[in-house]
Design a protein around this motif. Structure first.
Motif, PDB file in Angstrom:
ATOM      1  N   ALA A 181     -21.656 -48.447 -23.895  1.00 19.04           N
ATOM      2  CA  ALA A 181     -21.839 -49.583 -24.683  1.00 19.04           C
ATOM      3  C   ALA A 181     -21.691 -50.916 -23.755  1.00 19.04           C
ATOM      4  O   ALA A 181     -22.359 -51.884 -23.824  1.00 19.04           O
ATOM      5  CB  ALA A 181     -20.825 -49.618 -25.681  1.00 19.04           C
ATOM      6  N   ALA A 182     -20.371 -50.480 -22.814  1.00 19.81           N
ATOM      7  CA  ALA A 182     -20.249 -51.893 -21.812  1.00 19.81           C
ATOM      8  C   ALA A 182     -21.249 -52.254 -20.883  1.00 19.81           C
ATOM      9  O   ALA A 182     -21.251 -53.189 -20.255  1.00 19.81           O
ATOM     10  CB  ALA A 182     -18.699 -51.514 -21.166  1.00 19.81           C
ATOM     11  N   LEU A 183     -21.874 -51.191 -20.706  1.00 20.67           N
ATOM     12  CA  LEU A 183     -23.275 -51.469 -19.696  1.00 20.67           C
ATOM     13  C   LEU A 183     -24.450 -51.987 -20.822  1.00 20.67           C
ATOM     14  O   LEU A 183     -25.674 -52.079 -20.075  1.00 20.67           O
ATOM     15  CB  LEU A 183     -23.539 -50.339 -19.207  1.00 20.67           C
ATOM     16  CG  LEU A 183     -22.643 -49.781 -17.977  1.00 20.67           C
ATOM     17  CD1 LEU A 183     -22.828 -48.256 -17.613  1.00 20.67           C
ATOM     18  CD2 LEU A 183     -22.793 -50.603 -16.845  1.00 20.67           C
ATOM     19  N   GLY A 184     -24.377 -52.617 -21.762  1.00 21.20           N
ATOM     20  CA  GLY A 184     -25.353 -53.077 -22.615  1.00 21.20           C
ATOM     21  C   GLY A 184     -26.624 -51.640 -22.839  1.00 21.20           C
ATOM     22  O   GLY A 184     -27.700 -51.995 -23.017  1.00 21.20           O
ATOM     23  N   MET A 185     -26.171 -50.536 -22.701  1.00 22.68           N
ATOM     24  CA  MET A 185     -27.174 -49.431 -23.350  1.00 22.68           C
ATOM     25  C   MET A 185     -27.438 -49.312 -24.424  1.00 22.68           C
ATOM     26  O   MET A 185     -26.149 -49.432 -25.434  1.00 22.68           O
ATOM     27  CB  MET A 185     -26.847 -48.106 -22.656  1.00 22.68           C
ATOM     28  CG  MET A 185     -27.004 -48.114 -21.012  1.00 22.68           C
ATOM     29  SD  MET A 185     -26.473 -46.751 -20.288  1.00 22.68           S
ATOM     30  CE  MET A 185     -27.728 -45.715 -21.253  1.00 22.68           C
ATOM     31  N   SER A 186     -28.490 -48.974 -25.172  1.00 27.54           N
ATOM     32  CA  SER A 186     -28.593 -49.089 -26.630  1.00 27.54           C
ATOM     33  C   SER A 186     -28.064 -47.858 -27.087  1.00 27.54           C
ATOM     34  O   SER A 186     -27.923 -46.672 -26.433  1.00 27.54           O
ATOM     35  CB  SER A 186     -30.103 -49.290 -27.215  1.00 27.54           C
ATOM     36  OG  SER A 186     -30.688 -47.987 -26.568  1.00 27.54           O
TER      37      SER A 186
ATOM     38  N   LEU B 101     -26.693 -56.206 -26.337  1.00 30.48           N
ATOM     39  CA  LEU B 101     -27.247 -55.595 -25.105  1.00 30.48           C
ATOM     40  C   LEU B 101     -27.269 -56.767 -24.166  1.00 30.48           C
ATOM     41  O   LEU B 101     -26.942 -56.565 -22.884  1.00 30.48           O
ATOM     42  CB  LEU B 101     -28.616 -54.974 -25.264  1.00 30.48           C
ATOM     43  CG  LEU B 101     -28.589 -53.866 -26.393  1.00 30.48           C
ATOM     44  CD1 LEU B 101     -29.896 -53.022 -26.273  1.00 30.48           C
ATOM     45  CD2 LEU B 101     -27.198 -52.947 -26.150  1.00 30.48           C
ATOM     46  N   ARG B 104     -23.635 -57.723 -22.980  1.00 28.82           N
ATOM     47  CA  ARG B 104     -22.957 -56.955 -22.178  1.00 28.82           C
ATOM     48  C   ARG B 104     -23.645 -56.751 -20.830  1.00 28.82           C
ATOM     49  O   ARG B 104     -22.667 -56.122 -19.849  1.00 28.82           O
ATOM     50  CB  ARG B 104     -22.681 -55.522 -23.137  1.00 28.82           C
ATOM     51  CG  ARG B 104     -21.838 -55.614 -24.245  1.00 28.82           C
ATOM     52  CD  ARG B 104     -21.981 -54.224 -25.037  1.00 28.82           C
ATOM     53  NE  ARG B 104     -21.280 -54.400 -26.312  1.00 28.82           N
ATOM     54  CZ  ARG B 104     -21.381 -53.717 -27.265  1.00 28.82           C
ATOM     55  NH1 ARG B 104     -22.175 -52.910 -27.381  1.00 28.82           N
ATOM     56  NH2 ARG B 104     -20.572 -54.050 -28.299  1.00 28.82           N
ATOM     57  N   ARG B 105     -24.963 -56.920 -20.859  1.00 26.08           N
ATOM     58  CA  ARG B 105     -25.497 -56.822 -19.313  1.00 26.08           C
ATOM     59  C   ARG B 105     -24.909 -58.232 -18.577  1.00 26.08           C
ATOM     60  O   ARG B 105     -24.696 -57.912 -17.152  1.00 26.08           O
ATOM     61  CB  ARG B 105     -27.005 -57.158 -19.538  1.00 26.08           C
ATOM     62  CG  ARG B 105     -27.740 -57.390 -18.112  1.00 26.08           C
ATOM     63  CD  ARG B 105     -28.968 -57.966 -18.311  1.00 26.08           C
ATOM     64  NE  ARG B 105     -29.447 -58.345 -17.177  1.00 26.08           N
ATOM     65  CZ  ARG B 105     -28.764 -59.286 -16.422  1.00 26.08           C
ATOM     66  NH1 ARG B 105     -27.527 -59.492 -16.382  1.00 26.08           N
ATOM     67  NH2 ARG B 105     -29.561 -59.493 -15.117  1.00 26.08           N
ATOM     68  N   LEU B 184     -25.984 -54.377 -12.476  1.00 22.55           N
ATOM     69  CA  LEU B 184     -26.587 -55.422 -13.650  1.00 22.55           C
ATOM     70  C   LEU B 184     -26.553 -56.896 -13.201  1.00 22.55           C
ATOM     71  O   LEU B 184     -26.867 -57.511 -14.268  1.00 22.55           O
ATOM     72  CB  LEU B 184     -26.157 -55.126 -14.881  1.00 22.55           C
ATOM     73  CG  LEU B 184     -26.325 -53.555 -15.473  1.00 22.55           C
ATOM     74  CD1 LEU B 184     -25.542 -53.477 -16.793  1.00 22.55           C
ATOM     75  CD2 LEU B 184     -27.817 -53.137 -15.305  1.00 22.55           C
TER      76      LEU B 184
END
Ligand SMILES: Nc1ncnc2c1ncn2[C@@H]1O[C@H](COP(=O)(O)OP(=O)(O)O)[C@@H](O)[C@H]1O
Ligand SMILES: [Mg+2]
Lengths: 293, 275
Positions: A181-186, B101, B104-105, B184
């Motif tokens: 989640a913290a890496l922005g993964m869906s 998303l 958080r990126r 990222l």
């Protein structure tokens, strides 16, 4: 409180005796269970192993099953199992994902679904048989058919399947959910690439439990897939599963006991194969993917 | 370590629009509740861009909760409710329409326990990159080498990129997690006691890396190690609990906070008399 004082010789002796008794009782239970299983297996193999020839597996049954082999029975069994899995696995996996991953914020829904499943898991299989007959055979017009049997079995194993698949997913540590989640993964990508692979050993265990229950089922199939011994031509034909064949040979066919033993050995070997296969898959997986720290 | 801009599926423009001149993060009257019980209240804070800011204070005063507000990881916690105004690079991230998303990126995070995925070293970095639209092989390879080099891991793992990340030591795992976040090209890095699960040597390495991030990233780090805060942070905030509710007692340049604390509670905590 003076509990911290060292126990006197007498109480120490008494504790040791109690320990020995408990250990002895545990051993007794283990021995009884092992003996019971060993006895059944030995009895089956003793009477049934001599019948296990290639012909027994690949010939059609004759004289109501007294003679001949199991060809059509094995085909029907595998077809019913395949239909059952094809229906139960996608639905089960979806429900397990919903329960384990999406019902966190809506606890009441999760609790309701879980309760219902636990109730369903305790319903006797004969009830599922009657339901399957009324719904699939009569209402949906499938008649006595492999399809109706497979779908009824699917309904029956679903509660067990969902709960064990859910358990498999829950055993995956939250660390990875947070990291993803913290890496922005869906959510979908997290499930596909991380959670489901990590849960695979647990998922396989769930699948084996489900398949075991499906293979062993008799009552639910009696009313749905029927007991016609012919080789089924399509999924809409009636067909006889192994467990029903064993039941019929031993209860209704004079002189069928010998072949009943043979069929029971085949069923036992099928269950064993499923278990070993699953174990091998899980083991292989864990060799390539070390578990959590 | 120049963070190159990623080709992105989600346009970053909205996020980078109009931050205030010096502050990457601005909090106004932030409150967090768990199941209706307040964890902390009325926190207002401005975190300078490109600097290292440390948060110190006893356990349970809401430091982790505060970090989790900034990338809205709080959304994942059942019963957690956040109130107040949070701006990251000028953007109101509490806006329900904010794409999580994308947020958080741009706001990376390092956790207390190293949490690499149970995949190979390479896949650990590749997976999030792919998620954010980097899919060409040569680019992936270059990016992976670069970030591993940035965290001093390249020479240690170049021959075993395809072996399991969980076979690495704790310190290496934490550096891999940092590399994964850096890949990222985030604007802000949140770190929740990133060294507390590591041995002193591994901890020193991480600390050294954090110092090297200064200038390129805004770093907000929670630490229980006062010496560490003193060594690496430009600004330090001190948290304290009153009646079970966390508060930000004092926020100042690190040197000032440690040498001329204004609040008696800060003074006591720093002298090690309490907490
Ligand atoms: N997931 C959670 N559910 C309920 N309460 C929580 C949760 N996380 C933290 N809290 C509560 O919020 C307060 C602050 O916790 P935390 O942010 O972890 O503080 P810190 O990181 O400073 O130790 C604590 O009182 C804790 O009990
Ligand atoms: Mg914390």
């Amino acid at each position: 409180m003076d509990d911290w004082l060292p126990a006197s010789g007498r109480t120490r002796g008494r504790t040791a005796a109690a320990d020995r008794t408990a250990a002895g009782a545990a051993w007794m239970c283990a021995v009884i269970v092992t003996l019971a299983f060993g006895w059944i297996a030995a009895d089956l193999l003793w009477h049934g192993l001599s019948r296990l020839t290639p012909g027994f597996l690949f010939e059609m049954p004759q004289l109501s099953g007294r003679a001949g082999g199991l060809a059509s029975i094995i085909v029907s069994t595998l077809a019913i199992l395949a239909i059952c899995l094809a229906a139960a696995v996608p639905i089960g996996l979806g429900a397990a994902i919903l329960l384990a991953e999406y019902s966190r914020s809506d606890r009441r829904l999760g609790r309701f679904v879980r309760r219902s499943l636990d109730v369903l898991a305790g319903v006797p299989s004969i009830v599922f048989g009657l339901f399957g007959n009324a719904f699939f055979c009569v209402y949906l017009g499938m008649g006595f058919s492999l399809l109706a049997g497979g779908l009824t079995l699917a309904c029956m194993v679903l509660p067990l399947l969902i709960r064990s698949l859910e358990q498999g997913l829950r055993e995956v540590p939250d660390d990875w959910r947070n990291a993803a989640a913290a890496l922005g993964m869906s959510k979908a990508a997290t499930l596909r690439s991380i959670l489901l692979p990590a849960a695979l050993p647990g998922l396989v265990v769930g699948l084996v439990l489900g398949m075991g229950r499906a293979l062993a089922e008799t009552a639910a199939l009696l009313f749905t897939s029927g007991y016609v011994m012919r080789m089924p031509g399509s999924v809409m034909d009636s067909g006889r599963a192994l467990s029903i064949h064993i039941f019929d040979l031993s209860m209704n066919v004079p002189g069928g006991t010998g072949n009943a033993y043979g069929a029971a050995v085949v069923l036992l070997l099928m269950l064993l194969t499923v278990n070993l296969l699953a174990l091998a898959i899980a083991r292989r997986w864990q060799l390539t993917q070390p578990g959590p720290l | 370590m120049t963070p190159p801009l990623l080709p992105m599926r989600h346009a970053p423009s909205a996020l980078l629009a109009n931050g205030s001149e010096q502050h990457a993060i601005e909090l106004r009257n932030l409150c967090v509740c768990y199941h209706g019980k307040r964890a902390f209240r009325d926190i207002s804070l401005a975190v300078p861009r490109g600097e290292i800011t440390a948060l110190i204070g006893p356990s349970g005063c809401g430091k982790s909760s505060l970090l989790q507000c900034l990338n809205r990881l709080t959304d994942m916690i059942p019963g957690c409710h956040v109130e107040g105004d949070v701006r990251v690079e000028g953007l109101n991230i509490m806006d329900p329409a904010q794409d999580l998303l994308t947020l958080r990126r741009h706001v990376g995070m390092l956790f207390q326990r190293p949490n690499p995925f149970p995949l190979s070293i390479r896949r650990n970095i590749e997976l999030p990159l792919r998620e954010h639209g980097v899919i060409r092989k040569p680019e992936l390879r270059a990016r992976i080498e670069q970030v591993l080099d940035d965290v001093g891991l390249w020479d240690e793992v170049r021959d075993r990129l395809d072996s399991p990340a969980l076979a690495l030591s704790g310190g290496q795992q934490q550096r891999l997690c940092l590399a994964r976040a850096l890949a990222l090209a985030p604007r802000v890095l949140l770190m929740d006691e990133p060294c507390s699960a590591l041995d002193p040597l591994a901890s020193a390495k991480i600390e050294e890396l954090i110092v090297r991030l200064r200038g390129q990233y805004t770093v907000l780090i929670v630490t229980h190690n006062l010496g560490q805060a003193r060594r690496i942070a430009d600004h330090t905030g001190f948290f304290w609990t009153e009646d079970g509710i966390g508060r930000l007692v004092e926020f100042a340049p690190t040197h000032t906070l440690f040498n001329q604390p204004q609040d008696p509670r800060t003074r006591a905590y720093i002298r090690g008399e309490r907490g």
